[in-house]
Design a protein around this motif. Structure first.
Motif, PDB file in Angstrom:
ATOM      1  N   ALA A   1       5.439  34.096   5.653  1.00 17.94           N
ATOM      2  CA  ALA A   1       4.486  34.109   6.763  1.00 17.94           C
ATOM      3  C   ALA A   1       5.085  34.775   7.996  1.00 17.94           C
ATOM      4  CB  ALA A   1       4.048  32.680   7.089  1.00 17.94           C
ATOM      5  N   ALA A   2       6.319  34.431   8.334  1.00 19.82           N
ATOM      6  CA  ALA A   2       6.962  35.045   9.500  1.00 19.82           C
ATOM      7  C   ALA A   2       7.174  36.538   9.275  1.00 19.82           C
ATOM      8  CB  ALA A   2       8.295  34.359   9.789  1.00 19.82           C
ATOM      9  N   GLY A   3       7.621  36.921   8.084  1.00 18.65           N
ATOM     10  CA  GLY A   3       7.831  38.342   7.789  1.00 18.65           C
ATOM     11  C   GLY A   3       6.540  39.135   7.831  1.00 18.65           C
ATOM     12  N   GLY A   4       5.443  38.544   7.343  1.00 20.62           N
ATOM     13  CA  GLY A   4       4.166  39.236   7.383  1.00 20.62           C
ATOM     14  C   GLY A   4       3.691  39.489   8.804  1.00 20.62           C
ATOM     15  N   ALA A   5       3.850  38.486   9.667  1.00 22.16           N
ATOM     16  CA  ALA A   5       3.431  38.655  11.062  1.00 22.16           C
ATOM     17  C   ALA A   5       4.260  39.726  11.764  1.00 22.16           C
ATOM     18  CB  ALA A   5       3.551  37.318  11.794  1.00 22.16           C
ATOM     19  N   ILE A   6       5.567  39.723  11.525  1.00 22.26           N
ATOM     20  CA  ILE A   6       6.438  40.721  12.156  1.00 22.26           C
ATOM     21  C   ILE A   6       6.138  42.119  11.621  1.00 22.26           C
ATOM     22  CG2 ILE A   6       8.846  41.437  12.432  1.00 22.26           C
ATOM     23  CD1 ILE A   6       9.556  38.410  12.185  1.00 22.26           C
ATOM     24  N   ALA A   7       5.923  42.217  10.292  1.00 22.91           N
ATOM     25  CA  ALA A   7       5.635  43.522   9.685  1.00 22.91           C
ATOM     26  C   ALA A   7       4.326  44.102  10.193  1.00 22.91           C
ATOM     27  CB  ALA A   7       5.592  43.380   8.165  1.00 22.91           C
TER      28      ALA A   7
ATOM     29  N   LEU B   1      -2.836  47.360   6.275  1.00 18.70           N
ATOM     30  CA  LEU B   1      -1.984  47.714   5.142  1.00 18.70           C
ATOM     31  C   LEU B   1      -0.824  46.739   4.933  1.00 18.70           C
ATOM     32  CD1 LEU B   1      -1.560  49.759   2.882  1.00 18.70           C
ATOM     33  CD2 LEU B   1      -0.175  51.119   4.462  1.00 18.70           C
ATOM     34  N   PRO B   2      -0.050  46.366   5.950  1.00 21.38           N
ATOM     35  CA  PRO B   2       1.036  45.409   5.707  1.00 21.38           C
ATOM     36  C   PRO B   2       0.549  44.015   5.314  1.00 21.38           C
ATOM     37  CG  PRO B   2       1.360  46.592   7.794  1.00 21.38           C
ATOM     38  CD  PRO B   2      -0.029  46.853   7.353  1.00 21.38           C
ATOM     39  N   GLN B   3      -0.720  43.720   5.571  1.00 19.04           N
ATOM     40  CA  GLN B   3      -1.242  42.387   5.275  1.00 19.04           C
ATOM     41  C   GLN B   3      -1.815  42.269   3.871  1.00 19.04           C
ATOM     42  OE1 GLN B   3      -4.069  41.293   8.341  1.00 19.04           O
ATOM     43  NE2 GLN B   3      -2.999  42.552   9.847  1.00 19.04           N
ATOM     44  N   VAL B   4      -2.054  43.401   3.214  1.00 17.13           N
ATOM     45  CA  VAL B   4      -2.723  43.383   1.914  1.00 17.13           C
ATOM     46  C   VAL B   4      -2.003  42.497   0.896  1.00 17.13           C
ATOM     47  CG1 VAL B   4      -3.346  44.807  -0.076  1.00 17.13           C
ATOM     48  CG2 VAL B   4      -3.906  45.572   2.234  1.00 17.13           C
ATOM     49  N   PRO B   5      -0.659  42.582   0.745  1.00 17.04           N
ATOM     50  CA  PRO B   5      -0.011  41.705  -0.226  1.00 17.04           C
ATOM     51  C   PRO B   5      -0.238  40.223   0.057  1.00 17.04           C
ATOM     52  CG  PRO B   5       1.488  43.439   0.484  1.00 17.04           C
ATOM     53  CD  PRO B   5       0.309  43.493   1.389  1.00 17.04           C
ATOM     54  N   PHE B   6      -0.251  39.830   1.310  1.00 16.07           N
ATOM     55  CA  PHE B   6      -0.426  38.425   1.655  1.00 16.07           C
ATOM     56  C   PHE B   6      -1.868  37.973   1.406  1.00 16.07           C
ATOM     57  CE2 PHE B   6       2.937  40.303   4.143  1.00 16.07           C
ATOM     58  CZ  PHE B   6       3.988  39.418   3.962  1.00 16.07           C
ATOM     59  N   ILE B   7      -2.834  38.857   1.704  1.00 16.63           N
ATOM     60  CA  ILE B   7      -4.232  38.530   1.430  1.00 16.63           C
ATOM     61  C   ILE B   7      -4.448  38.363  -0.066  1.00 16.63           C
ATOM     62  CG2 ILE B   7      -6.595  39.372   1.613  1.00 16.63           C
ATOM     63  CD1 ILE B   7      -5.783  40.801   4.195  1.00 16.63           C
ATOM     64  N   LEU B   8      -3.866  39.251  -0.867  1.00 20.54           N
ATOM     65  CA  LEU B   8      -4.010  39.147  -2.319  1.00 20.54           C
ATOM     66  C   LEU B   8      -3.365  37.871  -2.856  1.00 20.54           C
ATOM     67  CD1 LEU B   8      -3.341  42.836  -3.465  1.00 20.54           C
ATOM     68  CD2 LEU B   8      -5.527  41.624  -3.348  1.00 20.54           C
ATOM     69  N   VAL B   9      -2.188  37.532  -2.346  1.00 22.65           N
ATOM     70  CA  VAL B   9      -1.530  36.294  -2.775  1.00 22.65           C
ATOM     71  C   VAL B   9      -2.396  35.078  -2.438  1.00 22.65           C
ATOM     72  CG1 VAL B   9       0.431  34.772  -2.300  1.00 22.65           C
ATOM     73  CG2 VAL B   9       0.814  37.187  -2.740  1.00 22.65           C
TER      74      VAL B   9
ATOM     75  N   GLY C   1       0.518  27.597   4.260  1.00 23.26           N
ATOM     76  CA  GLY C   1      -0.038  26.298   3.901  1.00 23.26           C
ATOM     77  C   GLY C   1      -0.037  26.064   2.403  1.00 23.26           C
ATOM     78  N   ALA C   2      -0.376  27.102   1.628  1.00 21.06           N
ATOM     79  CA  ALA C   2      -0.355  26.956   0.173  1.00 21.06           C
ATOM     80  C   ALA C   2       1.053  26.664  -0.332  1.00 21.06           C
ATOM     81  CB  ALA C   2      -0.902  28.221  -0.486  1.00 21.06           C
ATOM     82  N   GLY C   3       2.054  27.334   0.249  1.00 23.39           N
ATOM     83  CA  GLY C   3       3.430  27.065  -0.155  1.00 23.39           C
ATOM     84  C   GLY C   3       3.844  25.635   0.145  1.00 23.39           C
ATOM     85  N   ILE C   4       3.435  25.116   1.301  1.00 16.50           N
ATOM     86  CA  ILE C   4       3.772  23.726   1.631  1.00 16.50           C
ATOM     87  C   ILE C   4       3.021  22.762   0.719  1.00 16.50           C
ATOM     88  CG2 ILE C   4       3.599  21.983   3.452  1.00 16.50           C
ATOM     89  CD1 ILE C   4       4.101  24.190   5.467  1.00 16.50           C
ATOM     90  N   GLY C   5       1.763  23.108   0.372  1.00 20.67           N
ATOM     91  CA  GLY C   5       1.028  22.267  -0.573  1.00 20.67           C
ATOM     92  C   GLY C   5       1.690  22.234  -1.943  1.00 20.67           C
TER      93      GLY C   5
ATOM     94  N   LEU D   1     -10.835  39.933  10.275  1.00 19.54           N
ATOM     95  CA  LEU D   1     -10.969  38.520  10.618  1.00 19.54           C
ATOM     96  C   LEU D   1     -10.266  37.609   9.614  1.00 19.54           C
ATOM     97  CD1 LEU D   1     -12.145  36.462  12.549  1.00 19.54           C
ATOM     98  CD2 LEU D   1     -14.290  36.546  11.271  1.00 19.54           C
ATOM     99  N   LEU D   2     -10.272  37.994   8.339  1.00 18.09           N
ATOM    100  CA  LEU D   2      -9.618  37.180   7.314  1.00 18.09           C
ATOM    101  C   LEU D   2      -8.168  37.589   7.096  1.00 18.09           C
ATOM    102  CD1 LEU D   2     -12.476  36.867   4.671  1.00 18.09           C
ATOM    103  CD2 LEU D   2     -11.653  35.123   6.251  1.00 18.09           C
ATOM    104  N   GLY D   3      -7.681  38.547   7.867  1.00 15.58           N
ATOM    105  CA  GLY D   3      -6.276  38.941   7.767  1.00 15.58           C
ATOM    106  C   GLY D   3      -5.471  38.304   8.874  1.00 15.58           C
ATOM    107  N   GLY D   4      -4.367  38.927   9.203  1.00 18.93           N
ATOM    108  CA  GLY D   4      -3.550  38.451  10.312  1.00 18.93           C
ATOM    109  C   GLY D   4      -3.090  37.024  10.140  1.00 18.93           C
ATOM    110  N   GLN D   5      -3.212  36.244  11.184  1.00 19.66           N
ATOM    111  CA  GLN D   5      -2.723  34.868  11.180  1.00 19.66           C
ATOM    112  C   GLN D   5      -3.477  33.986  10.189  1.00 19.66           C
ATOM    113  OE1 GLN D   5      -0.047  33.752  12.694  1.00 19.66           O
ATOM    114  NE2 GLN D   5       0.352  35.757  13.576  1.00 19.66           N
ATOM    115  N   VAL D   6      -4.726  34.325   9.872  1.00 22.56           N
ATOM    116  CA  VAL D   6      -5.474  33.550   8.877  1.00 22.56           C
ATOM    117  C   VAL D   6      -4.818  33.689   7.503  1.00 22.56           C
ATOM    118  CG1 VAL D   6      -7.712  33.231   7.766  1.00 22.56           C
ATOM    119  CG2 VAL D   6      -7.592  33.786  10.192  1.00 22.56           C
ATOM    120  N   ALA D   7      -4.497  34.927   7.117  1.00 20.00           N
ATOM    121  CA  ALA D   7      -3.859  35.148   5.818  1.00 20.00           C
ATOM    122  C   ALA D   7      -2.448  34.569   5.774  1.00 20.00           C
ATOM    123  CB  ALA D   7      -3.820  36.649   5.506  1.00 20.00           C
ATOM    124  N   PHE D   8      -1.670  34.775   6.842  1.00 20.24           N
ATOM    125  CA  PHE D   8      -0.300  34.252   6.853  1.00 20.24           C
ATOM    126  C   PHE D   8      -0.295  32.722   6.865  1.00 20.24           C
ATOM    127  CE2 PHE D   8       0.259  38.297   9.481  1.00 20.24           C
ATOM    128  CZ  PHE D   8       0.372  39.074   8.335  1.00 20.24           C
TER     129      PHE D   8
END
Length: 424
Positions: A256-262, A296-304, A230-234, A218-225
């Motif tokens: 964000a786009a690369g994470g969703a595709i990966a 697994l592909p989302q872990v780096p984005f969740i950690l960031v 959003g943090a980058g734009i902030g 639930l906290l991965g996928g589009q929520v993490a991306f």
């Protein structure tokens, strides 16, 4: 949706002609501009509404988890929370605009590419199948890029509308995650219904999709991306150099786009390799293997996202201490007895609980309104070190009105410092 969109274009053109003909004042012109944007974008919201309306059961099943994440996002901020209305608008942007406009554009892209690509394989079935897979790969890239652009547009729009609030990485992260959460709700309903209908052909079930998208992920996928974007734009909004602002926003968009595709491609590839050695659809595969490969592909984005939130919270904590101290020294809006309650969220929470036990709901609401106004003043002081200013004076006046209102709020004594904490 097609006819509604045509009607929206006609209404938008008429409103634009009215603006050009009458030249209204700035306030009315701004309202008409938002009306034009609304009539052009809201027709795309019919797509997600149709998805939810076709599967009310799965939609209701997704509400508790979604509401919990919204609650966590609302309370994951220090010093200055964005208004709940802003959070709900961000959620609605993701559920209606990002999902609807993204699906509409990808459907158009699929139809166009499919028509050209299959033109040379009319009599070759094997060639048609191979080409269809390539088209789907391209469609995943297209959808990932379009969704990232729409999420970025929503974050920029909301940060612009609420620019008087604190604009930093935490604000952008919360807004982006809320947009991703809205998108995830509609997408979950779609996949739960779709795979529930196709379970006889591919083995996946609606329950498995619920487990993947509304439970363990639930906290991965589009929520993490969305949070990373959003943090980058902030962060880009805080940068003073225009080049650095563009580079930061572009890097967040690509991530964000690369994470969703990966997630869609790597997870499927890894799962295909593993299913040669394990039983497909068994308890081990359903509960552990497939969720692991999807996450697994989302872990780096969740950690960031988590690291950005932790760092941003620490920055806000230091800013809160400095801003409250500065405001305490400059006027009666924040007294020295009130400062410890504003600086420490845990103390502030237990103060609210104690006030509720002693004075009931009225006392709790009064104290909460007062502390919210004081935190808004401290947030303004953080962004505007100069204590003078029309907005700052208006915030101080609001605080004083709450202090001298018909039900003045009693303030419990300041708590004793914890071991290892300075008395100041």
């Amino acid at each position: 949706m097609f006819w509604t969109l045509l009607a929206g274009i006609v209404i938008g053109a008429a409103l634009q002609a009215y603006v050009l003909a009458t030249r209204p004042d700035e306030r009315r012109a701004r309202a008409l501009t938002w009306a034009i944007i609304g009539v052009l974008l809201l027709p795309f919201g019919l797509i997600p509404l149709a998805v939810i309306g076709a599967a009310p059961g799965p939609a209701l099943a997704c509400v508790p988890g979604t509401a919990l994440v919204l609650w966590l996002l609302h309370h994951a901020q220090r010093l200055s929370r964005i208004p709940l209305a802003m959070l709900l608008v961000a959620f609605g942007w993701g559920a209606l605009i990002v999902f609807g406009l993204g699906r509409a554009s990808s459907n158009l892209a699929f139809g166009t590419i499919n028509g050209f690509a299959l033109n040379g394989h009319k009599s070759d079935l094997a060639g048609q199948i191979h080409t269809q897979y390539r088209i789907i790969d391209g469609l995943l890239v297209h959808l990932g890029l379009v969704n990232a652009l729409l999420v970025a547009a929503g974050v920029v729009l909301l940060l612009t509308l609420f620019r008087h609030r604190v604009t930093d990485a935490v604000t952008g992260l919360v807004v982006g995650a809320a947009i991703g959460l809205g998108y995830n709700l509609v997408e979950s309903v779609l996949f739960i219904r779709l795979f529930g209908m196709l379970s006889a052909f591919n083995g996946a079930t609606g329950g498995f999709e619920y487990w993947i998208r509304q439970s363990i992920g639930l906290l991965g996928g589009q929520v993490a991306f969305g949070a990373v974007l959003g943090a980058g734009i902030g962060l880009a909004a805080q940068a003073h150099d225009r080049g650095q602002r563009r580079r930061t926003a572009a890097a967040a968009l690509v991530a964000a786009a690369g994470g969703a595709i990966a997630t869609e491609t790597l997870a499927a590839w890894l799962s295909h390799l593993a299913h040669d050695h394990i039983t497909v659809g068994g308890p081990l595969d359903t509960l552990i293997i497939s969720p692991f490969f999807w996450l697994l592909p989302q872990v780096p984005f969740i950690l960031v996202a988590v690291l950005i939130l932790v760092h941003g919270t620490r920055v806000r904590g230091a800013a809160a201490r400095a801003a409250v101290s500065a405001e305490t020294a400059s006027g009666p809006a924040v007294t020295r007895q009130e400062a410890p309650f504003l600086i420490d969220p845990a103390v502030r929470f237990w103060t609210l609980i104690g006030t509720w036990r002693l004075h009931g709901w009225n006392g709790l609401r009064t104290l909460r309104r007062l502390q919210t106004a004081q935190l808004d003043l401290a947030a303004w002081r953080w962004q505007h070190p100069d204590p003078t200013g029309e907005e700052g004076n208006a915030l101080r006046a609001k605080v004083m009105r709450l202090k001298t209102g018909p039900t003045p709020q009693p303030m419990p004594p300041a708590p004793a410092p914890r071991p290892g904490q300075a008395a100041s």
